[in-house]
Design a protein around this motif. Structure first.
Motif, PDB file in Angstrom:
ATOM      1  N   THR A 222       0.841  -1.199   0.000  1.00 15.44           N
ATOM      2  CA  THR A 222       0.000   0.000   0.000  1.00 15.44           C
ATOM      3  C   THR A 222       0.877   1.251   0.000  1.00 15.44           C
ATOM      4  OG1 THR A 222      -1.668  -1.207   1.289  1.00 15.44           O
ATOM      5  CG2 THR A 222      -1.855   1.187   1.245  1.00 15.44           C
ATOM      6  N   ARG A 223       0.527   2.189  -0.851  1.00 19.51           N
ATOM      7  CA  ARG A 223       1.245   3.467  -0.931  1.00 19.51           C
ATOM      8  C   ARG A 223       0.733   4.404   0.158  1.00 19.51           C
ATOM      9  NH1 ARG A 223       0.060   8.502  -2.723  1.00 19.51           N
ATOM     10  NH2 ARG A 223       1.636   9.726  -3.834  1.00 19.51           N
ATOM     11  N   LYS A 224       1.675   4.989   0.920  1.00 24.15           N
ATOM     12  CA  LYS A 224       1.329   5.917   1.988  1.00 24.15           C
ATOM     13  C   LYS A 224       2.122   7.204   1.819  1.00 24.15           C
ATOM     14  CE  LYS A 224      -0.737   4.622   5.144  1.00 24.15           C
ATOM     15  NZ  LYS A 224      -2.179   4.597   5.476  1.00 24.15           N
ATOM     16  N   ALA A 225       1.568   8.299   2.357  1.00 19.50           N
ATOM     17  CA  ALA A 225       2.225   9.603   2.259  1.00 19.50           C
ATOM     18  C   ALA A 225       2.553  10.129   3.657  1.00 19.50           C
ATOM     19  CB  ALA A 225       1.314  10.592   1.534  1.00 19.50           C
ATOM     20  N   GLN A 285       1.192  13.598  -6.001  1.00 20.23           N
ATOM     21  CA  GLN A 285       0.442  13.148  -7.166  1.00 20.23           C
ATOM     22  C   GLN A 285      -1.063  13.259  -6.908  1.00 20.23           C
ATOM     23  OE1 GLN A 285       1.451   9.245  -8.643  1.00 20.23           O
ATOM     24  NE2 GLN A 285      -0.363   9.101  -9.934  1.00 20.23           N
ATOM     25  N   TYR A 286      -1.445  13.051  -5.635  1.00 22.17           N
ATOM     26  CA  TYR A 286      -2.847  13.148  -5.255  1.00 22.17           C
ATOM     27  C   TYR A 286      -3.021  14.330  -4.301  1.00 22.17           C
ATOM     28  CZ  TYR A 286      -2.709   8.282  -6.831  1.00 22.17           C
ATOM     29  OH  TYR A 286      -2.515   7.146  -7.562  1.00 22.17           O
ATOM     30  N   GLU A 287      -4.168  14.996  -4.389  1.00 17.51           N
ATOM     31  CA  GLU A 287      -4.457  16.134  -3.511  1.00 17.51           C
ATOM     32  C   GLU A 287      -4.398  15.728  -2.049  1.00 17.51           C
ATOM     33  OE1 GLU A 287      -6.656  18.225  -0.610  1.00 17.51           O
ATOM     34  OE2 GLU A 287      -7.430  16.357  -1.494  1.00 17.51           O
ATOM     35  N   PHE A 288      -4.853  14.497  -1.760  1.00 20.57           N
ATOM     36  CA  PHE A 288      -4.925  14.090  -0.357  1.00 20.57           C
ATOM     37  C   PHE A 288      -3.561  13.726   0.217  1.00 20.57           C
ATOM     38  CE2 PHE A 288      -6.594  10.551  -3.035  1.00 20.57           C
ATOM     39  CZ  PHE A 288      -5.533   9.663  -2.928  1.00 20.57           C
ATOM     40  N   ASP A 289      -2.510  13.643  -0.593  1.00 20.84           N
ATOM     41  CA  ASP A 289      -1.177  13.401  -0.033  1.00 20.84           C
ATOM     42  C   ASP A 289      -0.863  14.459   1.019  1.00 20.84           C
ATOM     43  OD1 ASP A 289      -0.807  11.216  -1.645  1.00 20.84           O
ATOM     44  OD2 ASP A 289       0.631  12.163  -2.992  1.00 20.84           O
ATOM     45  N   GLU A 290      -0.966  15.702   0.633  1.00 22.78           N
ATOM     46  CA  GLU A 290      -0.785  16.790   1.588  1.00 22.78           C
ATOM     47  C   GLU A 290      -2.096  17.149   2.270  1.00 22.78           C
ATOM     48  OE1 GLU A 290       0.564  21.524   1.795  1.00 22.78           O
ATOM     49  OE2 GLU A 290       1.011  20.336  -0.004  1.00 22.78           O
ATOM     50  N   ASP A 292      -4.800  15.455   3.366  1.00 28.81           N
ATOM     51  CA  ASP A 292      -5.180  14.716   4.573  1.00 28.81           C
ATOM     52  C   ASP A 292      -4.326  15.137   5.764  1.00 28.81           C
ATOM     53  OD1 ASP A 292      -7.161  13.320   3.336  1.00 28.81           O
ATOM     54  OD2 ASP A 292      -6.141  11.383   3.324  1.00 28.81           O
ATOM     55  N   LEU A 293      -3.032  15.287   5.525  1.00 29.02           N
ATOM     56  CA  LEU A 293      -2.113  15.636   6.613  1.00 29.02           C
ATOM     57  C   LEU A 293      -2.404  17.033   7.144  1.00 29.02           C
ATOM     58  CD1 LEU A 293       1.224  14.291   5.049  1.00 29.02           C
ATOM     59  CD2 LEU A 293      -0.455  13.058   6.438  1.00 29.02           C
ATOM     60  N   ARG A 294      -2.669  17.957   6.226  1.00 30.93           N
ATOM     61  CA  ARG A 294      -2.921  19.327   6.659  1.00 30.93           C
ATOM     62  C   ARG A 294      -4.278  19.442   7.359  1.00 30.93           C
ATOM     63  NH1 ARG A 294      -0.088  23.620   6.020  1.00 30.93           N
ATOM     64  NH2 ARG A 294       1.203  22.888   4.280  1.00 30.93           N
ATOM     65  N   ARG A 295      -5.268  18.687   6.917  1.00 34.84           N
ATOM     66  CA  ARG A 295      -6.564  18.721   7.603  1.00 34.84           C
ATOM     67  C   ARG A 295      -6.426  18.211   9.035  1.00 34.84           C
ATOM     68  NH1 ARG A 295      -8.527  18.193   2.294  1.00 34.84           N
ATOM     69  NH2 ARG A 295      -8.031  15.983   2.130  1.00 34.84           N
ATOM     70  N   PHE A 296      -5.593  17.186   9.212  1.00 35.48           N
ATOM     71  CA  PHE A 296      -5.334  16.703  10.571  1.00 35.48           C
ATOM     72  C   PHE A 296      -4.670  17.791  11.413  1.00 35.48           C
ATOM     73  CE2 PHE A 296      -1.892  15.245  13.328  1.00 35.48           C
ATOM     74  CZ  PHE A 296      -2.634  14.645  14.325  1.00 35.48           C
ATOM     75  N   LEU A 297      -3.631  18.405  10.870  1.00 38.24           N
ATOM     76  CA  LEU A 297      -2.922  19.440  11.623  1.00 38.24           C
ATOM     77  C   LEU A 297      -3.841  20.611  11.954  1.00 38.24           C
ATOM     78  CD1 LEU A 297       0.484  19.477   9.701  1.00 38.24           C
ATOM     79  CD2 LEU A 297       0.112  18.703  12.056  1.00 38.24           C
ATOM     80  N   ASP A 298      -4.635  21.047  10.998  1.00 39.58           N
ATOM     81  CA  ASP A 298      -5.533  22.182  11.230  1.00 39.58           C
ATOM     82  C   ASP A 298      -6.501  21.891  12.376  1.00 39.58           C
ATOM     83  OD1 ASP A 298      -4.340  23.615   9.214  1.00 39.58           O
ATOM     84  OD2 ASP A 298      -5.870  23.146   7.711  1.00 39.58           O
ATOM     85  N   LEU A 299      -6.869  20.620  12.524  1.00 46.92           N
ATOM     86  CA  LEU A 299      -7.842  20.245  13.535  1.00 46.92           C
ATOM     87  C   LEU A 299      -7.206  20.063  14.916  1.00 46.92           C
ATOM     88  CD1 LEU A 299     -10.848  19.581  13.930  1.00 46.92           C
ATOM     89  CD2 LEU A 299     -10.311  17.195  13.373  1.00 46.92           C
ATOM     90  N   TYR A 300      -6.048  19.381  14.972  1.00 40.21           N
ATOM     91  CA  TYR A 300      -5.480  18.984  16.263  1.00 40.21           C
ATOM     92  C   TYR A 300      -4.185  19.716  16.641  1.00 40.21           C
ATOM     93  CZ  TYR A 300      -8.784  15.100  15.975  1.00 40.21           C
ATOM     94  OH  TYR A 300      -9.930  14.348  15.876  1.00 40.21           O
ATOM     95  N   MET A 301      -3.464  20.254  15.650  1.00 39.25           N
ATOM     96  CA  MET A 301      -2.187  20.908  15.922  1.00 39.25           C
ATOM     97  C   MET A 301      -2.042  22.117  14.990  1.00 39.25           C
ATOM     98  SD  MET A 301       0.075  17.389  16.132  1.00 39.25           S
ATOM     99  CE  MET A 301       1.625  18.246  16.284  1.00 39.25           C
ATOM    100  N   PRO A 302      -2.949  23.083  15.077  1.00 35.03           N
ATOM    101  CA  PRO A 302      -3.022  24.136  14.059  1.00 35.03           C
ATOM    102  C   PRO A 302      -1.754  24.964  13.914  1.00 35.03           C
ATOM    103  CG  PRO A 302      -4.430  24.636  15.967  1.00 35.03           C
ATOM    104  CD  PRO A 302      -4.017  23.212  16.096  1.00 35.03           C
ATOM    105  N   GLU A 303      -1.019  25.167  14.992  1.00 39.25           N
ATOM    106  CA  GLU A 303       0.199  25.967  14.881  1.00 39.25           C
ATOM    107  C   GLU A 303       1.317  25.232  14.146  1.00 39.25           C
ATOM    108  OE1 GLU A 303       1.265  28.585  18.335  1.00 39.25           O
ATOM    109  OE2 GLU A 303      -0.250  27.342  19.323  1.00 39.25           O
ATOM    110  N   ALA A 304       1.147  23.920  13.968  1.00 38.75           N
ATOM    111  CA  ALA A 304       2.139  23.135  13.224  1.00 38.75           C
ATOM    112  C   ALA A 304       1.801  23.026  11.745  1.00 38.75           C
ATOM    113  CB  ALA A 304       2.273  21.744  13.826  1.00 38.75           C
ATOM    114  N   SER A 305       0.700  23.639  11.338  1.00 37.72           N
ATOM    115  CA  SER A 305       0.279  23.551   9.935  1.00 37.72           C
ATOM    116  C   SER A 305       0.943  24.648   9.112  1.00 37.72           C
ATOM    117  CB  SER A 305      -1.251  23.651   9.832  1.00 37.72           C
ATOM    118  OG  SER A 305      -1.680  23.361   8.518  1.00 37.72           O
ATOM    119  N   GLY A 306       2.276  24.694   9.175  1.00 41.88           N
ATOM    120  CA  GLY A 306       3.037  25.687   8.436  1.00 41.88           C
ATOM    121  C   GLY A 306       3.367  25.202   7.038  1.00 41.88           C
TER     122      GLY A 306
END
Length: 379
Positions: A222-225, A285-290, A292-306
């Motif tokens: 499985t490919r993961k980002a 290659q996919y929008e969700f590569d970044e 998904d990760l940024r949506r997580f950060l925005d929700l739980y660690m917003p100051e780390a979403s640089g």
């Protein structure tokens, strides 16, 4: 067949588990072949990307705890033996709803084995680590003795030990065929020549299914980002722990910023099924590569979403039930195989090297590996 091509044990796949097994076997004086399609550490498997978490109160099941405690000891021994930096005790916190089955199993594992585990409310978590934004109904399970493993350093360290103790190392050589019906020895065919061994350990990760096709191994490459994000000093490793978060229908994990690299985040569920021979480093290659990760950060660690500092993809090899597969070939007990580790396997690399070497030398191990038998999928 010459003496130069006949070995006590051959290891096919010299990544996390294979390189460790090679070092243990060589230290026991066994004539050992270690062969790999690449030259570990590399970016084609499951060990690259600098870091992995190690935790002990194991939410995946209490049957892993003895193994991971031994793994911790062996990682620390490896660091002392080789001088490579292998482990940092940053602590690891797991976040999730109060009724999270994963966190409840972590608590049960801690209670069963007397492990130190601190249970924190959402408010207490945010007071201690202001970088988190935690829903009110969440709790945290914090292990102060857990932390970060430096995965590529660990591979290099075991490689150093293995070479110093005399392994025959054959990198950049894909195995074409493993002939398990070759009399008293197993025959390993490559484009560079043929090798023979009394015992063979197959630790080929995503390629295990192709190398042992008759077993129809229930694993899926499985490919993961994963991405590293610019973050302020409150996320530095001297004041922020490793973490995992179980949210609604998703699970993420991550690392504090180490030496200015940025906060590293990955998603442990999901991913795209892939042929390992077609895996490339194509983060973005996919929008969700970044995304998904940024949506997580925005929700739980917003100051780390640089700013995204870098992104990579890696290859998970997940079994159908997300547990490891460790067994002998039903048609030839000289062939031992171990696969289905990724998602949560790297931390066990050290102890798996020990376990697999004992299986090859003695035919058994002190650890209960019955839960990892291939037969469980047939029941």
């Amino acid at each position: 067949m010459s003496e130069k091509t006949v070995f006590d044990v051959a290891i096919v796949g010299a990544g996390t588990m294979g390189m460790a097994a090679g070092a243990f076997l060589a230290q026991q004086g066994k004539k050992t072949l270690v062969i790999d399609a690449f030259d570990p550490p590399h970016a084609n498997g499951s060990h690259h990307g600098d870091t992995r978490l190690i935790r002990h109160a194991y939410g995946e099941g209490r049957h892993y705890v003895r193994l991971v405690l031994r793994a911790q000891q062996l990682w620390e021994d490896l660091e002392k033996q080789t001088g490579y930096k292998v482990f940092d005790k940053t602590g690891v916190i797991g976040l999730g709803p109060e009724d999270s089955p994963f966190l409840l199993e972590s608590i049960a594992a801690a209670n069963s084995y007397g492990l130190p585990l601190e249970i924190l409310s959402s408010g207490a978590i945010q007071d201690r680590w202001p970088g988190f934004t935690v829903p009110e109904h969440f709790i945290g399970c914090f292990e102060a003795q857990a932390g970060v493993l430096y995965s590529e350093n660990a591979i290099c360290a075991y490689k150093k030990l293995a070479l110093e103790n005399g392994i025959h190392y054959v990198p950049n050589t894909p195995v074409q065929h493993i002939d398990i019906q070759n009399g008293n020895r197993v025959k390993i065919s490559t484009a560079q020549g043929v090798f023979y061994a009394e015992k063979v350990i197959v630790t080929a990760g995503a390629w295990a299914k192709k190398l042992l096709p008759d077993l129809q191994l229930p694993i899926q490459p499985t490919r993961k980002a994963v991405g590293w994000f610019e973050a302020p000093e409150i996320y530095n490793a001297d004041q922020f722990p490793g973490f995992f978060v179980e949210g609604p229908e998703m699970m993420f994990y991550g690392f504090p910023s180490i030496d200015g690299a940025g906060v590293k985040v990955g998603r442990s569920d999901g991913g795209q099924p892939i042929d390992p021979d077609e895996q490339t480093q194509n983060f973005g290659q996919y929008e969700f590569d970044e995304g998904d990760l940024r949506r997580f950060l925005d929700l739980y660690m917003p100051e780390a979403s640089g700013e995204l500092k870098q992104g990579k993809t890696c290859l998970y090899t997940v079994s159908d039930d997300h547990n490891f597969i460790i067994d002998r070939h039903p048609d030839n007990e000289r062939v031992i195989f171990a696969c289905g580790f990724t998602g949560h396997g790297f931390k066990f690399g050290s102890v798996m090297g020990e376990v697999l070497s004992r299986l090859a030398i003695d035919g058994h191990t002190e650890f209960d590996i019955a839960p990892f038998s291939l037969n469980r999928f047939k029941l």
